[in-house]
Write an enzyme that holds these catalytic residues in place. Structure first.
Site, PDB file in Angstrom:
ATOM      1  N   ASP A  39       0.699  -1.243   0.055  1.00 17.32           N
ATOM      2  CA  ASP A  39       0.085  -0.069  -0.112  1.00 17.32           C
ATOM      3  C   ASP A  39       0.720   1.198  -0.021  1.00 17.32           C
ATOM      4  O   ASP A  39       0.772   2.215   0.713  1.00 17.32           O
ATOM      5  CB  ASP A  39      -1.027   0.056   1.231  1.00 17.32           C
ATOM      6  CG  ASP A  39      -1.933  -1.226   1.364  1.00 17.32           C
ATOM      7  OD1 ASP A  39      -2.112  -1.624   0.176  1.00 17.32           O
ATOM      8  OD2 ASP A  39      -1.898  -1.717   2.427  1.00 17.32           O
ATOM      9  N   GLY A 119     -10.201  -8.762   8.033  1.00 15.29           N
ATOM     10  CA  GLY A 119     -11.571  -9.410   8.082  1.00 15.29           C
ATOM     11  C   GLY A 119     -12.508  -8.674   9.149  1.00 15.29           C
ATOM     12  O   GLY A 119     -13.478  -9.238   9.074  1.00 15.29           O
ATOM     13  N   ASP A 158      -8.064   2.497   4.779  1.00 17.91           N
ATOM     14  CA  ASP A 158      -7.601   2.766   3.498  1.00 17.91           C
ATOM     15  C   ASP A 158      -7.760   4.418   3.151  1.00 17.91           C
ATOM     16  O   ASP A 158      -8.528   4.913   2.468  1.00 17.91           O
ATOM     17  CB  ASP A 158      -8.255   1.946   2.395  1.00 17.91           C
ATOM     18  CG  ASP A 158      -7.655   0.567   2.376  1.00 17.91           C
ATOM     19  OD1 ASP A 158      -6.835   0.227   3.255  1.00 17.91           O
ATOM     20  OD2 ASP A 158      -8.201  -0.097   1.740  1.00 17.91           O
ATOM     21  N   TRP A 177     -17.573  -4.248   2.673  1.00 17.20           N
ATOM     22  CA  TRP A 177     -18.723  -3.302   3.291  1.00 17.20           C
ATOM     23  C   TRP A 177     -19.099  -2.173   2.750  1.00 17.20           C
ATOM     24  O   TRP A 177     -19.079  -1.095   3.388  1.00 17.20           O
ATOM     25  CB  TRP A 177     -18.279  -3.125   4.912  1.00 17.20           C
ATOM     26  CG  TRP A 177     -17.934  -4.245   5.669  1.00 17.20           C
ATOM     27  CD1 TRP A 177     -18.967  -4.937   6.486  1.00 17.20           C
ATOM     28  CD2 TRP A 177     -17.033  -5.036   6.135  1.00 17.20           C
ATOM     29  NE1 TRP A 177     -18.589  -5.989   7.078  1.00 17.20           N
ATOM     30  CE2 TRP A 177     -17.117  -5.917   6.820  1.00 17.20           C
ATOM     31  CE3 TRP A 177     -15.770  -4.608   5.791  1.00 17.20           C
ATOM     32  CZ2 TRP A 177     -16.436  -6.776   7.586  1.00 17.20           C
ATOM     33  CZ3 TRP A 177     -14.626  -5.555   6.455  1.00 17.20           C
ATOM     34  CH2 TRP A 177     -14.945  -6.884   7.067  1.00 17.20           C
ATOM     35  N   GLU A 209     -11.549  -1.632  -2.664  1.00 18.19           N
ATOM     36  CA  GLU A 209     -10.832  -0.848  -1.514  1.00 18.19           C
ATOM     37  C   GLU A 209      -9.561   0.020  -1.929  1.00 18.19           C
ATOM     38  O   GLU A 209      -9.477   0.205  -3.327  1.00 18.19           O
ATOM     39  CB  GLU A 209     -10.233  -1.763  -0.447  1.00 18.19           C
ATOM     40  CG  GLU A 209      -9.153  -2.992  -0.946  1.00 18.19           C
ATOM     41  CD  GLU A 209      -8.860  -3.896  -0.050  1.00 18.19           C
ATOM     42  OE1 GLU A 209      -9.717  -4.056   1.024  1.00 18.19           O
ATOM     43  OE2 GLU A 209      -8.131  -4.653  -0.461  1.00 18.19           O
TER      44      GLU A 209
END
Length: 325
Positions: A39, A119, A158, A177, A209
């Site tokens: 990331d 998760g 994020d 989600w 995401e």
């Protein structure tokens, strides 16, 4: 998202990158030094390139470079962790940070970052600020500025900062989600108000995401481009991550891909997907003008180690970025 990094792998990456690409595509930059990353958030000050990154070994990971190609691992921000982080981490973990989004605003440094576990929807976005900018290194904890819990319509991870064309600052965030969201933040303290969160992208089939928005003027019209990662990260060479993009004339959407498919309906034009050697490209970020992109991919020839990639972004006459990989 998060990958447990069992060791720091320093890779010299050269012509092997180019060999993994289709002939019609430009090769990523040739990078050397500390190239293990996950990331990567790329940012450039007047004389220094910066990468802020996911880490599980304490604080917010930092790399720096004088030229954008030779990278040195720096000292993490909050290297010992902060006491409030433990409320959002598994038992025994004290310093695990995901997907920071860092840069400068109004002369000061900012660094948003996520505390969570894989998760879980029990997550928090924290904020650190540095008077005088990133290089000053005077980072001060501003606490959790956005949180989520099981049952909420978003996951507070994020984070990525973006300025609207009128100068208003916004925070992009979210993972699975209901996907990616955006909210306006204060010009004074960079924290969001209560409410005002807008869902801008989701994909119930693949997941989505790592949202990152840049703005560009195309033929007199200002567009906001939403870059995101879809698929599964964090599985080494078995990762299925890929990078997509959509755009909108409003920072809060609706965003559509090049074919006109709404990103709230699973749309997204693919910019990078797995190659022969390097798998699961994702976790992308860009310079604010959209000229350069950084991302990670997993090296199938090195036990799936996550590697830093950087590339120039080519923008077509149609106003869309070309595939980077």
């Amino acid at each position: 998202m998060f990958l447990t990094l069992k060791r720091l792998v320093r890779l010299a990456v050269g012509c092997a990158f180019a060999a993994a690409l289709a002939p019609s595509q430009a090769a990523p930059w040739t990078l050397t030094g500390a190239l293990t990353t996950h990331d990567p958030n790329i940012y450039k000050t007047s004389s220094t390139w910066w990468i802020f990154e996911t880490t599980d070994n304490g604080g917010i990971g930092v790399k720096y470079s004088s030229n954008g190609t030779a990278w040195t691992q720096g000292t993490p921000i909050f290297s010992g962790g902060l006491s409030w982080w433990s409320s959002y981490l598994p038992s025994g973990k004290t310093a695990m940070v995901w997907a920071p989004g860092c840069g400068e605003y109004a002369g000061n440094g900012y660094c948003y970052y996520a505390i969570s576990s894989f998760g879980s929807q029990k997550s928090a976005i924290g904020l650190a600020t540095s008077a005088g900018g990133i290089a000053a290194g005077a980072w001060v904890d501003q606490g959790a500025i956005l949180t989520s819990k099981s049952g909420d319509t978003y996951n507070a991870i994020d984070p990525a900062f973006v300025l609207a064309d009128n100068g208003d600052p916004y925070l992009v965030f979210g993972s699975f989600w209901n996907g990616i969201h955006i909210t306006r933040v204060s010009k004074v303290n960079l924290k969001p108000p209560t409410g005002g969160i807008v869902n801008i992208a989701k994909d119930s089939t693949n997941g989505i995401e790592n949202g990152f928005v840049v703005k560009k003027a195309i033929n007199g019209t200002v567009y906001y481009y939403l870059f995101a990662s879809k698929g599964a990260c964090c599985k080494g060479a078995s990762s299925t991550y890929y990078i997509v993009v959509g755009r909108s004339t409003s920072i809060t959407g609706p965003y559509v891909d090049k074919a006109g498919v709404a990103m709230l309906s699973g749309g997204g034009t693919v910019l990078a997907s797995s190659g022969t050697r390097f798998k699961g490209p994702g976790g992308q970020s860009l310079l604010s003008d959209g000229s350069v992109m950084a991302w990670h991919a997993y090296d199938a020839n090195n036990n799936g180690a996550p590697v830093l990639f950087i590339n120039n972004v080519t923008w077509g006459s149609d106003g869309w970025p070309a595939a980077v990989w």
